[in-house]
Each structure stands twice: as structure tokens, then as C-alpha cells.
Design an enzyme around this catalytic site. Structure first.
Site, short mmCIF file in Angstrom:
data_model
loop_
_atom_site.label_atom_id
_atom_site.label_comp_id
_atom_site.label_asym_id
_atom_site.label_seq_id
_atom_site.Cartn_x
_atom_site.Cartn_y
_atom_site.Cartn_z
N ARG A 204 0.84 -1.19 0.00
CA ARG A 204 0.00 0.00 0.00
C ARG A 204 0.88 1.24 0.00
NH1 ARG A 204 -2.19 -3.59 3.80
NH2 ARG A 204 -4.32 -4.30 3.33
N LYS A 229 -1.59 -1.06 7.49
CA LYS A 229 -2.99 -0.64 7.68
C LYS A 229 -3.68 -1.48 8.73
CE LYS A 229 -7.39 -0.32 5.19
NZ LYS A 229 -8.08 -0.53 3.89
N HIS A 284 -3.64 3.58 -5.83
CA HIS A 284 -4.05 2.31 -5.24
C HIS A 284 -4.31 1.25 -6.32
CE1 HIS A 284 -5.33 -0.08 -1.82
NE2 HIS A 284 -6.37 -0.50 -2.52
N ARG A 287 -1.55 -1.32 -6.83
CA ARG A 287 -1.59 -2.49 -5.94
C ARG A 287 -2.49 -3.57 -6.54
NH1 ARG A 287 -1.62 -4.50 -0.52
NH2 ARG A 287 -3.69 -5.09 0.23
N HIS A 311 -3.74 -8.93 3.05
CA HIS A 311 -5.17 -9.03 3.32
C HIS A 311 -5.39 -10.00 4.47
CE1 HIS A 311 -5.66 -7.41 -0.86
NE2 HIS A 311 -6.68 -6.82 -0.28
N TYR A 320 -9.93 -12.10 -7.40
CA TYR A 320 -8.74 -12.40 -8.22
C TYR A 320 -8.66 -13.88 -8.60
CZ TYR A 320 -7.10 -7.86 -6.53
OH TYR A 320 -6.99 -6.53 -6.25
#
Length: 336
Positions: A204, A229, A284, A287, A311, A320
């Protein structure tokens, strides 16, 4: 006992007298609201919680947010790489629309109106975050401040907006070539290394900007991120291109890899994007491009991708999986 009187057009006054308590009165737009308030006030007097309810009536949401900041947020919320705290952006909108309301006035109707008005301006995801923060602040009022909420936590009783549709913007090969050219031409020397690393590592923006030289393990080819994050440290593997990119950056004895701040980076990024004549593309999205490329390789499982991207739930990576499935299907076809 309670007395309900009509006071002019659209105004109803409720007055409660009970031995041992001061006379209390309030004015409402409807008779039903006045009767409900009077009933709740009398009930709270009987149950011995009247004084606690008075605290809720005297405390505005702005005052409660200030206590939340001083007594909770500064110890539990981490600052972003640019020194800002994300929760403050959400709290700002809550203060603008609801700040002057007393905590006792916050009910489902009021919060639902706030939700619907905000949805006209921002995405459902943004509104969900603001409502989550409001719920947390009200929970803080009950658990930490001893403020009794006469309506309970109204956020828990209303419908939450759906999550916004995930972005799926990817540049074509031609767009990437043009964008890279403009990034390399930028007067900001950090722009292209940041873009290249974002694509190679799926980090990120904030993680890249907070990366420290001392956290790079050149021998084992990974970087340890301590400011993420999710609030949890994680190691990110470095591809050959990522290592080459880092090795070309002028290195100081210590400190951050990149000295640029977030706003300066975004200004340089948007400048390169405009010069390349590329629309609807954010930092973003790089990413997203990196994770998509991992999925397309076919030899990375969802768990592998989660380890790289950071994640915490596999749900976020589910979009994905069709990319990796398509790649595997092609491999099965050629294996015949």
C-alpha cells in the site's frame, strides 16, 4: 405525573413532576414524541437512572468525540505514513451534521437520515466507515464514560449501505509504457521507484512511504513492514525487479527509504498520469495491478497472495481467483 400541552403550531410541551426530583420539561414537534419522552423520564426516575440520562441529554456528540479522541483514539489508532489519522476524517463529517445534537437525541431516524444524505455525496463504503466509527464512539460513551443511551446504540438498529463495487482498473501494455515514460521524466525522483515497487510488491502507499532501510533483509530478499494498515507487522518478499529498484535508490545511513510525503507523491503521480493522457487511474490501482499479475501467473494460491498483499481475510482476494483459474485452465489445455 406528566402533563402534555400544545404550545403553538407544531409544538407540544411535556412536563414531568415527581416528588424528590426537579420539575422537568421539553418541547417536541409531535404529541407522540412528547408522550414518549415523558414516559421514559418518569420510568428513569422510578428505576433510579434519571441522573445518568441527564448526562446524555447534556452531552453533545462533539463533546463526546473530544473525549473519545483524548481518552481512547490517541492510544488505539495509529497514524498513517503522512502523520494523519484516518478516523478524524470520518469524525469531521459526523461533527458537521450531528455534532450539536445531544447524545440522548441520537435515534434510528436521525442516523438513517444522516446515512441517506451522505450517500448522495460519497460511496457506500465511506458511509459504512463513518457509521462504524459513530457506533464505536457511542459504545465508548456507554462502556468508558458511564453515559446511558436512552435509545441504545441506534447505529446497530439501522440498515447499513452496501459496500461499493471494487475497482477493476488496469492499464494496457501501451498505457503502462507511456505512464512509465512520464514517471521517469518526472522531477520527483521518487515517483517511478514507488510506482515500480507498488506493482512488484503489492504494498500500500502508506506502507511504501513508511518503509525503513534497516527493515530490508537483502540476503533473504524480503522487507519487514512494521507500520501497516491492519496494525500488524508482516514481511513482504522482494522480486528481482524490486531488489534492483531499491538498490538504485540513493541510500542514507538510516531512516525511511523514501523522504517524499503523501501529498507531494500524489501531485507527481497525477501529473505523470495526465501527461500520459490516462484517465480514471489511482495510485491504489497499482496495488490491484500487482495482485492481478500474481493471480495470472497461476502458481500462486490465494493464501500465497494474501501473504504478499497483507489481506487479513480471503474474501477480499476472491475477485482475483478467476484470473488464476483462467491461467490454470490454459495450462491444462496445453498439457494435453
Amino acid at each position: 405525573m406528566a402533563t402534555i400541552r400544545k404550545r403553538g403550531f407544531g409544538q407540544w410541551q411535556a412536563q414531568v413532576r415527581r416528588k424528590g426530583f426537579p420539575t422537568e420539561s421539553a418541547t417536541f414537534e409531535t404529541k407522540i414524541e412528547a408522550e414518549a419522552w415523558a414516559s421514559n423520564t418518569e420510568s428513569s426516575m422510578v428505576r433510579g437512572v434519571y441522573r445518568v440520562l441527564k448526562i446524555a441529554e447534556r452531552t453533545t456528540l462533539c463533546q463526546l468525540i473530544t473525549r473519545f479522541k483524548n481518552e481512547y483514539a490517541q492510544f488505539h489508532y495509529k497514524k498513517r505514513a503522512d502523520g494523519k489519522e484516518a478516523w478524524k476524517f470520518q469524525a469531521k463529517h459526523l461533527e458537521e451534521k450531528l455534532g450539536e445534537k445531544s447524545v440522548a437525541d441520537l435515534d434510528q431516524r436521525l442516523i438513517a437520515e444522516y446515512r441517506d444524505e451522505r450517500l448522495k455525496v460519497v460511496s457506500g463504503t465511506t458511509v459504512r466507515k463513518e457509521l462504524y466509527l459513530l457506533s464505536k464512539i457511542l459504545g465508548f460513551a456507554e462502556m468508558e464514560c458511564g453515559i446511558n443511551l436512552p435509545n441504545g446504540n441506534p447505529v446497530l438498529k439501522i440498515r447499513k449501505p452496501a459496500e461499493s463495487k471494487s475497482r477493476d482498473r488496469r492499464l494496457t501494455d501501451a498505457e503502462w509504457s507511456e505512464f512509465e515514460r512520464e514517471c521517469r521524466k518526472s522531477r520527483n525522483a521518487d515517483l517511478w521507484p514507488l510506482v515500480a515497487l507498488a506493482r512488484e510488491t503489492c504494498m500500500r502507499q502508506g506502507e511504501l512511504l513508511s518503509m525503513q532501510w534497516e527493515d530490508i533483509d537483502w540476503k533473504r530478499k524480503f522487507v519487514m513492514l512494521r507500520d501497516t494498515k491492519n496494525g500488524e507487522a508482516r514481511s513482504v518478499p522482494l522480486s528481482p525487479i524490486a531488489i534492483q529498484t531499491l538498490q538504485k535508490i540513493p541510500r542514507s545511513l538510516g531512516g525511511k527509504v523514501f523522504k517524499v510525503d503523501r501529498l507531494t507523491l500524489l501531485h507527481a503521480f497525477h501529473g505523470a498520469r495526465k501527461r500520459a493522457e490516462i484517465d480514471d487511474f489511482t495510485f491504489h490501482d497499482i496495488r490491484h495491478e500487482g495482485i492481478s499479475r500474481l493471480a495470472e501467473r497461476g502458481d500462486f494460491s490465494v493464501l500465497d497472495m494474501a501473504a504478499v498483499s497483507g489481506h487479513k481475510t480471503l474474501t477480499m482476494l476472491s475477485r482475483y481467483t478467476h484470473l488464476s483459474s483462467e491461467k490454470l485452465a490454459n495450462r491444462l489445455e496445453t498439457a494435453k
